[in-house]
Design a protein around this motif. Structure first.
Motif, PDB file in Angstrom:
ATOM      1  N   GLY A 164    -104.207 -32.783  59.880  1.00 48.18           N
ATOM      2  CA  GLY A 164    -105.309 -33.018  60.804  1.00 48.18           C
ATOM      3  C   GLY A 164    -106.593 -32.376  60.329  1.00 48.18           C
ATOM      4  N   LEU A 165    -106.491 -31.139  59.846  1.00 50.25           N
ATOM      5  CA  LEU A 165    -107.678 -30.440  59.346  1.00 50.25           C
ATOM      6  C   LEU A 165    -108.208 -31.105  58.082  1.00 50.25           C
ATOM      7  CD1 LEU A 165    -109.595 -28.032  59.615  1.00 50.25           C
ATOM      8  CD2 LEU A 165    -107.958 -26.681  58.274  1.00 50.25           C
ATOM      9  N   GLY A 166    -107.277 -31.549  57.214  1.00 53.66           N
ATOM     10  CA  GLY A 166    -107.698 -32.193  55.966  1.00 53.66           C
ATOM     11  C   GLY A 166    -108.431 -33.500  56.209  1.00 53.66           C
ATOM     12  N   ILE A 167    -107.912 -34.305  57.120  1.00 57.87           N
ATOM     13  CA  ILE A 167    -108.572 -35.579  57.438  1.00 57.87           C
ATOM     14  C   ILE A 167    -109.934 -35.347  58.069  1.00 57.87           C
ATOM     15  CG2 ILE A 167    -108.438 -37.605  58.945  1.00 57.87           C
ATOM     16  CD1 ILE A 167    -105.416 -37.632  58.454  1.00 57.87           C
ATOM     17  N   LEU A 168    -110.005 -34.311  58.912  1.00 55.88           N
ATOM     18  CA  LEU A 168    -111.275 -33.990  59.548  1.00 55.88           C
ATOM     19  C   LEU A 168    -112.332 -33.607  58.515  1.00 55.88           C
ATOM     20  CD1 LEU A 168    -112.747 -33.545  62.267  1.00 55.88           C
ATOM     21  CD2 LEU A 168    -111.978 -31.174  62.191  1.00 55.88           C
ATOM     22  N   LEU A 169    -111.900 -32.903  57.459  1.00 50.82           N
ATOM     23  CA  LEU A 169    -112.850 -32.430  56.449  1.00 50.82           C
ATOM     24  C   LEU A 169    -113.105 -33.453  55.345  1.00 50.82           C
ATOM     25  CD1 LEU A 169    -111.594 -28.740  56.022  1.00 50.82           C
ATOM     26  CD2 LEU A 169    -113.608 -29.521  57.286  1.00 50.82           C
ATOM     27  N   LEU A 170    -112.067 -34.207  54.950  1.00 52.44           N
ATOM     28  CA  LEU A 170    -112.190 -35.100  53.795  1.00 52.44           C
ATOM     29  C   LEU A 170    -112.319 -36.570  54.154  1.00 52.44           C
ATOM     30  CD1 LEU A 170    -109.513 -33.460  51.454  1.00 52.44           C
ATOM     31  CD2 LEU A 170    -111.982 -33.068  51.493  1.00 52.44           C
ATOM     32  N   GLY A 171    -112.037 -36.919  55.402  1.00 53.39           N
ATOM     33  CA  GLY A 171    -112.160 -38.312  55.806  1.00 53.39           C
ATOM     34  C   GLY A 171    -110.867 -39.084  55.599  1.00 53.39           C
ATOM     35  N   THR A 172    -110.945 -40.410  55.734  1.00 54.96           N
ATOM     36  CA  THR A 172    -109.737 -41.246  55.689  1.00 54.96           C
ATOM     37  C   THR A 172    -109.724 -42.230  54.516  1.00 54.96           C
ATOM     38  OG1 THR A 172    -110.816 -42.797  57.208  1.00 54.96           O
ATOM     39  CG2 THR A 172    -109.378 -41.105  58.174  1.00 54.96           C
ATOM     40  N   ARG A 173    -110.520 -41.955  53.475  1.00 50.36           N
ATOM     41  CA  ARG A 173    -110.457 -42.811  52.295  1.00 50.36           C
ATOM     42  C   ARG A 173    -109.111 -42.608  51.606  1.00 50.36           C
ATOM     43  NH1 ARG A 173    -116.151 -41.041  49.781  1.00 50.36           N
ATOM     44  NH2 ARG A 173    -115.386 -39.097  50.711  1.00 50.36           N
ATOM     45  N   TRP A 174    -108.662 -43.588  50.842  1.00 47.98           N
ATOM     46  CA  TRP A 174    -107.282 -43.571  50.322  1.00 47.98           C
ATOM     47  C   TRP A 174    -106.991 -42.353  49.462  1.00 47.98           C
ATOM     48  CZ3 TRP A 174    -106.250 -43.613  45.121  1.00 47.98           C
ATOM     49  CH2 TRP A 174    -107.302 -43.983  44.268  1.00 47.98           C
ATOM     50  N   PHE A 175    -107.954 -41.969  48.575  1.00 48.52           N
ATOM     51  CA  PHE A 175    -107.681 -40.809  47.727  1.00 48.52           C
ATOM     52  C   PHE A 175    -107.714 -39.519  48.546  1.00 48.52           C
ATOM     53  CE2 PHE A 175    -112.024 -39.251  47.522  1.00 48.52           C
ATOM     54  CZ  PHE A 175    -112.796 -40.381  47.703  1.00 48.52           C
ATOM     55  N   SER A 176    -108.490 -39.521  49.640  1.00 48.64           N
ATOM     56  CA  SER A 176    -108.509 -38.344  50.511  1.00 48.64           C
ATOM     57  C   SER A 176    -107.170 -38.186  51.225  1.00 48.64           C
ATOM     58  CB  SER A 176    -109.632 -38.468  51.546  1.00 48.64           C
ATOM     59  OG  SER A 176    -110.894 -38.510  50.921  1.00 48.64           O
ATOM     60  N   ILE A 177    -106.599 -39.318  51.630  1.00 46.92           N
ATOM     61  CA  ILE A 177    -105.306 -39.289  52.314  1.00 46.92           C
ATOM     62  C   ILE A 177    -104.208 -38.770  51.379  1.00 46.92           C
ATOM     63  CG2 ILE A 177    -103.507 -40.720  53.357  1.00 46.92           C
ATOM     64  CD1 ILE A 177    -105.706 -42.456  54.529  1.00 46.92           C
ATOM     65  N   ILE A 178    -104.267 -39.178  50.103  1.00 42.90           N
ATOM     66  CA  ILE A 178    -103.277 -38.713  49.130  1.00 42.90           C
ATOM     67  C   ILE A 178    -103.372 -37.201  48.948  1.00 42.90           C
ATOM     68  CG2 ILE A 178    -102.594 -38.783  46.701  1.00 42.90           C
ATOM     69  CD1 ILE A 178    -103.401 -41.722  46.672  1.00 42.90           C
TER      70      ILE A 178
END
Length: 233
Positions: A45-59
């Protein structure tokens, strides 16, 4: 041609530690699953909040969440396993020696430097605080045995080297087994590393005059040492 499998021993060690921990903590499995899921969810949850939901961010977030979750789970498991090992070992002959064997680096541990027919024993630790004598057994007998050992060691090591005593147990003035290693480590430094090496040579003469102590080689010291080894990775 066979190939070495270093992970096999690691997995067996983890399995043994888990089984022993479950004896005193039946819900350890549920606890570890909860820690893994909650820490992974929080990190994701914290990672998505900081990095967004682009595919490489999700990985990246997924890898980070799994890593954090595994680390958190192992930390909790290590603490619980250590507590369980102490609970099962406390009060058994050799438990103090097993705990002291967890000391590392510049600590030198010699189990059962002295003993009685009633199976009271004294272990010796040499480190920067000087000489530490740790007794296990019936309080009055161990206290007398420690007093005798203090005199013997003081004659060998001379002035300027502290000789500290401890008795393992839950009674008045005793040190509980789970606190033993921490108590030893907290002792004030009193000698230099070079003096520590000299102490080892001096005390060899004292040890050479003693009979071999019949220390038990059962599962208590081995399991405790294995649990700490597992926690260190």
């Amino acid at each position: 041609m066979s190939t070495p499998a270093p992970s096999a021993g690691r997995l067996a060690q983890l399995r043994q530690a888990y089984q022993m921990t479950k004896k005193t903590q039946p819900r350890i499995g549920l606890l570890l699953i909860s820690v893994f899921v909650l820490s992974a969810a929080a990190t994701a949850g914290l990672g998505i909040l900081l990095l967004g939901t682009r595919w490489f961010s999700i990985i990246i977030v997924a890898i980070l969440a799994l890593t954090v979750a595994m680390l958190a789970t192992m930390i909790v498991f290590g603490k619980r396993a250590e507590k369980s090992m102490y609970q099962q070992a406390e009060g058994q002959l050799g438990a103090g020696a097993g705990a002291l064997q967890m000391l590392r680096n510049r600590w030198e541990v010699k189990p059962a430097v002295a003993f009685t027919k009633q199976q009271d024993v004294v272990h010796r630790v040499i480190g920067r605080p000087g000489v530490v004598l740790v007794g296990e057994g019936q309080h009055a007998r161990v206290k007398n045995l420690l007093g005798s050992e203090v005199k013997k060691h003081q004659r060998i090591v001379g002035e300027g080297v502290p000789v500290t005593t401890m008795i393992v147990g839950r009674g008045d003035g005793e040190v509980p087994l789970p606190d033993l290693v921490k108590r030893v480590k907290k002792l004030k430094k009193a000698i230099k590393p070079a003096q520590q090496t000299d102490l080892l040579y001096k005390l060899k003469a004292l040890d050479a005059m003693r009979p071999a102590a019949p220390m038990p080689r059962g599962p208590i010291p081995t399991s405790m040492k294995g649990a700490r080894k597992m926690m260190r990775g």
